[in-house]
Design an enzyme around this catalytic site. Sequence first.
Site, PDB file in Angstrom:
ATOM      1  CD  GLU A  71      -1.348  -4.179   1.308  1.00 16.30           C
ATOM      2  OE1 GLU A  71      -1.985  -3.387   2.040  1.00 16.30           O
ATOM      3  OE2 GLU A  71      -0.194  -4.532   1.533  1.00 16.30           O
ATOM      4  CB  CYS A  96      -0.581  -4.090   5.254  1.00 15.01           C
ATOM      5  SG  CYS A  96       0.495  -5.377   4.603  1.00 15.01           S
TER       6      CYS A  96
END
Length: 501
Positions: free
Chosen positions: A260, A297
């Site tokens: 990720e 994020c």
Amino acid sequence: MLTGKHLIAGQWKDGEGSFRSSTITGDDRTYSSGSSALVAEAVVAAEAAFPVYSALPRGRRAAFLRAIAEEIDGIGAEITEVGSAETGLPEARLEGERARTTGQLRLFADHIEDGSFLDRRHDVALPDRMPLPRPDLRLIQRPIGPVAVFGASNFPLAFSTAGGDTAAALAAGCPVVVKGHSAHPGTGELVAQAIDKAIRRCDLPLGVFSLIQGGNRAVGNALVQHPLIKAVGFTGSLVGGRALFDLAMARPEPIPFFGELGSINPLFVLPEALRARAVEIGLGWAASLTLGVGQFCTNPGVAIAVAGADADRLVSVAASALAKVQAAPMLTGGMAQSYRDGTAALAGAQGVVTEVGQASPDRGAAPFLFRTTAKNWLSNPKLHSEVFGPSGVVVEAEGLDELLDVARSFEGQLTFTIQLDEEDAGLAGELLAIAERRAGRILCNGYPTGVEVCDSMVHGGPYPASTNFGATSVGTMSIRRFLRPVSYQNVPVSLLPQDLR
């Protein structure tokens, strides 16, 4: 209680050299640095543990996950104290993140006891079928082997030592070797102590879990390249993640790298919603941008709207709210410097107006708000880079066609957010068709910070949001990353895996 050492298959060991943690409060601590030799020792122990651990009844693995959660909760106060000193995160945030971490472990315990993740299938033999008989065929998902997990800088608990990747891999039946993050080594060690206690309490092979602290890039490279590692879970920067991904692909036996990496998470404000709720949306966006000093994020780093008086109101409200937010420390000095570099690049970019923002010294970060046109955005891909921190950009389109062009300009994202009212439904439908090809999670009338841990969550997306668009690092579906289907043809029932009999 902190040793400053590495946990290698139940033993606390020194490495080669040392490093100092950089704390916000209290004294810095010295920790042993990792090494390639420690990596090899941990991975060999994980492989030795795999046959026993993977064959355990699901109930025993579930009991192990619950035991980890109990051990973590048992030292919750100490984890909060050390974590706050290392990261500057407030106690409430760390306590909430600890609850999320233990909640994930318990959720996976329930999930594997249910058994649906095994995707068991059985096509019975048809010996009399013409023109050819069919054999007996059974299918089940099986664990893949030792898994490497890289701790995240911005989540010292939920995405680190016993975070989602570790929980999913252990639930699947895979031993785990964690590369701890040097931003919070004390927090990582405390959680590793809890896991070690749970291993002993449940009488499991000690190689089921190891933690290797700190070290230079060679340590992470050695972990990814070790031939006994069968998959990697990573949360971090695009540059670091891409380098490790390339190593994983270049191995003689390439392995899945579930990274990720990065996302700017666009938020589209459609015309009727903008007209009716510019103030509400401006305040909500500002709050989402600055949550946790913007170190998520899923931080919604860019808002897109049609230019006009309503967009002016949204910018004015957001700017006023952001200007009132005081500078706060970021997780590391390196992150703070990257934030200063990123905001300075935006401030100096052609066609970009700075509405709010002032650089902070040292480890601090204050909000920035920038404004530009869709035409400038579309002609300058450098504006699309993630700035990790409490920074936002408003992109103003001249009309609906240009707004959709902006949507098409995005690379893969973790999230797409659409603010809409009922009258915006037609445009929202067009935008949704674009978003489905570019994001793992699509939100309407909300904000992407805050990721629910549940069965239907997807935290991932097309590259560069993640390296595998078909996977998620949050929610029960994340267990699929560490399983593979195996078909058994005419295998005697007594020889089948217990769950397939």
